[in-house]
Design a protein around this motif. Structure first.
Motif, PDB file in Angstrom:
ATOM      1  N   TRP A  36       0.827  -1.208   0.000  1.00 45.28           N
ATOM      2  CA  TRP A  36       0.000   0.000   0.000  1.00 45.28           C
ATOM      3  C   TRP A  36       0.861   1.259   0.000  1.00 45.28           C
ATOM      4  O   TRP A  36       0.570   2.212  -0.725  1.00 45.28           O
ATOM      5  CB  TRP A  36      -0.928  -0.011   1.217  1.00 45.28           C
ATOM      6  N   MET A  37       1.936   1.251   0.770  1.00 45.12           N
ATOM      7  CA  MET A  37       2.829   2.409   0.780  1.00 45.12           C
ATOM      8  C   MET A  37       3.569   2.527  -0.548  1.00 45.12           C
ATOM      9  O   MET A  37       3.855   3.641  -1.015  1.00 45.12           O
ATOM     10  CB  MET A  37       3.802   2.310   1.946  1.00 45.12           C
ATOM     11  N   HIS A  38       3.851   1.379  -1.166  1.00 48.81           N
ATOM     12  CA  HIS A  38       4.539   1.424  -2.463  1.00 48.81           C
ATOM     13  C   HIS A  38       3.660   2.064  -3.525  1.00 48.81           C
ATOM     14  O   HIS A  38       4.159   2.779  -4.407  1.00 48.81           O
ATOM     15  CB  HIS A  38       4.944   0.021  -2.910  1.00 48.81           C
ATOM     16  N   ARG A  39       2.365   1.825  -3.474  1.00 47.68           N
ATOM     17  CA  ARG A  39       1.477   2.429  -4.469  1.00 47.68           C
ATOM     18  C   ARG A  39       1.543   3.949  -4.415  1.00 47.68           C
ATOM     19  O   ARG A  39       1.518   4.621  -5.452  1.00 47.68           O
ATOM     20  CB  ARG A  39       0.048   1.939  -4.245  1.00 47.68           C
ATOM     21  N   VAL A  40       1.670   4.481  -3.216  1.00 49.92           N
ATOM     22  CA  VAL A  40       1.780   5.936  -3.071  1.00 49.92           C
ATOM     23  C   VAL A  40       3.134   6.411  -3.581  1.00 49.92           C
ATOM     24  O   VAL A  40       3.228   7.369  -4.353  1.00 49.92           O
ATOM     25  CB  VAL A  40       1.578   6.354  -1.603  1.00 49.92           C
ATOM     26  N   SER A  41       4.198   5.723  -3.164  1.00 45.14           N
ATOM     27  CA  SER A  41       5.539   6.134  -3.594  1.00 45.14           C
ATOM     28  C   SER A  41       5.712   5.961  -5.103  1.00 45.14           C
ATOM     29  O   SER A  41       6.407   6.761  -5.751  1.00 45.14           O
ATOM     30  CB  SER A  41       6.602   5.337  -2.835  1.00 45.14           C
ATOM     31  N   HIS A  42       5.094   4.929  -5.667  1.00 48.86           N
ATOM     32  CA  HIS A  42       5.189   4.719  -7.115  1.00 48.86           C
ATOM     33  C   HIS A  42       4.497   5.847  -7.879  1.00 48.86           C
ATOM     34  O   HIS A  42       4.995   6.302  -8.925  1.00 48.86           O
ATOM     35  CB  HIS A  42       4.563   3.380  -7.489  1.00 48.86           C
TER      36      HIS A  42
END
Length: 273
Positions: A36-42
């Motif tokens: 979930w945090m990766h989706r934001v950072s991506h």
């Protein structure tokens, strides 16, 4: 956004029997938190906010023990089980319904720019501690065994194990063995609880398969030589007067294998089994 989160939570119940309820999955699965945090950072990475994206990625790494570069592309319903020590590189591409276990590395083998990390297609599974390195492709429904080091493409529906990784197709395309040979293998396997020839399609070790095939070939050659000796002796020839020493359990005393395996090694080609 919330529909994707619900989808991710449902996917956990399909792949982890330890998951008991939604609240447990929502708060106690670091693999989901990292995704979930990766989706934001991506998304930040796509907006060219590179520093902010990397900073958020580093916070995620600190909180979950999972390092996913914000440039990596992850599909839907990706599940990172346990998660500690997982590393996913910048140009890695992970398809839908992929499962990764702890200690997995999707790494690069080159410092050159461009595609340098692997691509995992839909429904593939990577076992704990496996290293998948370089711009290779792991096909759909493929399986990578724990602690394997994979540096070449893995075909669809194949299992890859070992160092370096060797591909073992689930459905062998080799010629079928004779019914007599098959029956003998089944009898031995039933007697000792495993396939003494190590050539069963279910055997996950391609090296063991190769050794088993070689042993069976040697046995067939010995049988032919014995038949030739009998024919020559019937014609008056003086050959094969000395019998070949038989193997005994003591011959395997220093090999470190279990007594059952020792007995199986001795009896594997016994025609009276």
């Amino acid at each position: 956004m919330f529909s994707r989160i619900r989808e991710d939570i449902k996917s956990v119940f399909h792949r982890d029997p330890a998951a008991r309820n939604t609240m447990e999955v929502l708060f106690n699965y670091p693999g989901l938190h990292a995704i979930w945090m990766h989706r934001v950072s991506h998304k930040l990475w796509q907006w060219k906010l590179y520093w902010v994206a990397r900073f958020l990625s580093n916070i995620s790494r600190f909180l979950t023990g999972i390092e996913i570069h914000p440039g990596a592309q992850l599909g839907r319903r990706v599940f990172i089980d346990h998660g500690m020590g997982v590393v996913i590189g910048e140009t890695a591409i992970v398809g839908n319904d992929v499962t990764l276990y702890h200690g997995v590395t999707l790494g690069g083998t080159s410092w050159k720019a461009g595609k340098r990390h692997p691509t995992l297609e839909d429904n593939s599974v990577v076992g704990a501690g496996a290293q998948v390195l370089g711009p290779i492709t792991v096909g759909k429904n493929a399986r990578i065994g724990s602690n394997s080091v994979v540096v070449r493409d893995v075909p669809e529906n194949a299992t890859c194990v070992g160092i370096p990784g060797r591909n073992l197709l689930q459905k062998q395309k080799s010629e079928e063995a004779s019914s007599e040979t098959k029956q003998k293998r089944q009898v031995i396997a039933k007697k000792y609880g495993f396939d003494a020839y190590a050539v069963s399609e279910e055997n996950p070790d391609p090296v063991a398969n190769a050794m088993g095939i070689m042993l069976e070939h040697v046995h067939q050659m010995d049988t032919k030589v014995e038949e030739m000796c009998k024919v020559i002796q019937s014609l008056g020839g003086d050959v094969c007067s000395d019998s070949i020493p038989k193997l005994g359990v003591k011959d395997f005393a220093d090999t470190g294998i279990s007594p059952v395996l020792k007995k199986a090694a001795v009896d594997a080609f016994d025609p009276h089994i």
